[in-house]
Design a protein around this motif. Structure first.
Motif, PDB file in Angstrom:
ATOM      1  N   TRP A   1       2.788   1.698  12.367  1.00 34.79           N
ATOM      2  CA  TRP A   1       3.531   2.127  11.090  1.00 34.79           C
ATOM      3  C   TRP A   1       4.811   1.755  11.504  1.00 34.79           C
ATOM      4  O   TRP A   1       5.640   1.361  10.442  1.00 34.79           O
ATOM      5  N   GLN A   2       5.331   1.901  12.800  1.00 36.74           N
ATOM      6  CA  GLN A   2       6.712   1.506  12.952  1.00 36.74           C
ATOM      7  C   GLN A   2       7.101   0.171  12.842  1.00 36.74           C
ATOM      8  O   GLN A   2       8.017  -0.256  12.433  1.00 36.74           O
ATOM      9  N   THR A   3       6.143  -0.698  12.934  1.00 36.58           N
ATOM     10  CA  THR A   3       6.149  -1.966  12.691  1.00 36.58           C
ATOM     11  C   THR A   3       6.289  -2.380  11.280  1.00 36.58           C
ATOM     12  O   THR A   3       7.327  -3.096  10.772  1.00 36.58           O
ATOM     13  N   VAL A   4       5.617  -1.888  10.505  1.00 38.65           N
ATOM     14  CA  VAL A   4       5.845  -2.179   8.909  1.00 38.65           C
ATOM     15  C   VAL A   4       6.951  -1.579   8.468  1.00 38.65           C
ATOM     16  O   VAL A   4       7.665  -2.198   7.694  1.00 38.65           O
ATOM     17  N   TYR A   5       7.320  -0.411   8.797  1.00 37.11           N
ATOM     18  CA  TYR A   5       8.456   0.274   8.406  1.00 37.11           C
ATOM     19  C   TYR A   5       9.850  -0.493   8.972  1.00 37.11           C
ATOM     20  O   TYR A   5      10.785  -0.791   8.056  1.00 37.11           O
ATOM     21  N   THR A   6       9.801  -0.741  10.194  1.00 35.98           N
ATOM     22  CA  THR A   6      11.096  -1.647  10.550  1.00 35.98           C
ATOM     23  C   THR A   6      11.284  -2.934  10.037  1.00 35.98           C
ATOM     24  O   THR A   6      12.442  -3.339   9.420  1.00 35.98           O
TER      25      THR A   6
ATOM     26  N   ARG B   1       4.202   7.152   8.340  1.00 34.84           N
ATOM     27  CA  ARG B   1       3.327   7.926   9.553  1.00 34.84           C
ATOM     28  C   ARG B   1       1.810   7.633   9.087  1.00 34.84           C
ATOM     29  O   ARG B   1       1.116   7.822  10.144  1.00 34.84           O
ATOM     30  N   ASP B   2       1.524   7.877   7.710  1.00 33.35           N
ATOM     31  CA  ASP B   2       0.211   7.811   7.403  1.00 33.35           C
ATOM     32  C   ASP B   2      -0.497   6.479   6.961  1.00 33.35           C
ATOM     33  O   ASP B   2      -1.588   6.666   6.409  1.00 33.35           O
TER      34      ASP B   2
ATOM     35  N   TYR C   1       0.983  -0.904   0.133  1.00 29.62           N
ATOM     36  CA  TYR C   1       0.055  -0.100  -0.002  1.00 29.62           C
ATOM     37  C   TYR C   1       0.907   1.098  -0.024  1.00 29.62           C
ATOM     38  O   TYR C   1       0.503   2.244  -0.593  1.00 29.62           O
ATOM     39  N   LYS C   2       1.855   1.197   0.887  1.00 33.74           N
ATOM     40  CA  LYS C   2       2.999   2.455   0.882  1.00 33.74           C
ATOM     41  C   LYS C   2       3.580   2.734  -0.354  1.00 33.74           C
ATOM     42  O   LYS C   2       3.490   4.045  -0.839  1.00 33.74           O
ATOM     43  N   ILE C   3       4.021   1.650  -1.107  1.00 30.20           N
ATOM     44  CA  ILE C   3       4.871   2.052  -2.340  1.00 30.20           C
ATOM     45  C   ILE C   3       3.827   1.961  -3.732  1.00 30.20           C
ATOM     46  O   ILE C   3       4.170   2.805  -4.480  1.00 30.20           O
TER      47      ILE C   3
END
Length: 284
Positions: A58-63, A49-50, A40-42
């Motif tokens: 979001w920290q879990t997905v980014y990490t 953060r959104d 979804y992000k890309i």
């Protein structure tokens, strides 16, 4: 219910065995939920953060995205899908190579100073200065069906011919049985930006046939027998080069690829690799 910009059940069945799982530790957010958050992000190009709450913190997905990128998880998953396709005879080894310029968003350009690299991260973060401002260049090799085989991320001002050998060296399709990975195309198609003596010599040394138009100035400076024999050029074969352009078009359907928002080159390369993985998952 499968939402927009999320993996279908068929795509997840294909990708699930390729995603590493923690053997121990406390229960964590579902792998499919996190991968959907990355997709979804890309797809949308929004800030980490959104991310909608349905994908977890979001920290879990980014990490996990950052960890997968540094560990080469997406690259290995892409190679495994390619290996299955090659074993089934589904890869056309008439390979096209080209590059595309990607504008860097101001958030990505915040790390444009040199000297900030660590590990596999280049010092310049693959950010270069060209006519469009701060840019990144994506070099791509795709098969005869327009699917990515290998990619290379460089600063935007880097010339195509300089990166051609490094790009082809990144092609590595493992065998499903014994044997070394396949690394050599049957044929390479490229535009005249790759018409250099060094690259043609490299292709001849490795026994790779190629169709590359000669530059006008190279034709003009060939005089008499000392100029050598003109390289062969097949117009019908060259017409298939549009497949790599169409591959770029599909990759840039992801907003997070068409514009670079990631600060580091490793994260942006991981995003392009994940998008390439999705193109393969939808074609096999």
């Amino acid at each position: 219910m499968v939402r927009r910009h999320e993996l279908t059940d068929q795509e997840w069945e294909l990708l699930a065995p390729l995603i590493p799982r923690a053997a121990t530790g406390r229960p964590r957010v579902s792998d499919r939920q996190v991968i959907n958050g990355m997709v979804y992000k890309i797809r949308t190009g929004i800030s980490w953060r959104d991310l909608p709450e349905r994908y977890g913190p979001w920290q879990t997905v980014y990490t996990r995205f950052r960890r997968y990128g540094l560990d080469g998880v997406f690259t290995r998953a892409l190679q495994q899908i390619q290996a299955r396709a090659d074993a089934a005879g589904d890869i056309d080894w008439l390979v096209q190579i080209d590059s595309t310029i990607v504008r860097a968003h101001q958030h990505a350009a915040a790390t444009g100073r040199k000297g900030g690299g660590a590990g596999d991260e280049p010092d310049d973060h693959a950010l270069g200065r060209s006519r469009g401002g701060l840019t990144t260049k994506v070099h791509l090799a795709c098969d005869g069906q327009g699917r990515p085989l290998a990619l290379l991320i460089t600063p935007g001002q880097r010339h195509d011919s300089i990166c051609a050998q490094a790009l082809l060296d990144r092609i590595r399709v493992p065998r499903t049985g014994p044997g070394r990975p396949r690394r050599r195309p049957d044929h390479v198609i490229a535009d005249n930006a790759y018409s250099s003596r060094d690259f043609r010599s490299y292709l001849r040394r490795h026994g790779i046939a190629h169709t590359i138009p000669e530059k006008v100035d190279q034709q003009r400076h060939r005089r008499g027998s000392r100029g050598g024999r003109p390289p062969g050029f097949n117009r019908e074969t060259y017409r298939r080069r549009n497949l790599v352009e169409r591959c770029f078009n599909r990759l840039k359907g992801f907003r997070g690829i068409a514009t670079r928002y990631e600060k580091t080159a490793t994260s942006y390369e991981a995003a392009v690799t994940l998008a390439s993985l999705l193109l393969w998952a939808r074609s096999v």
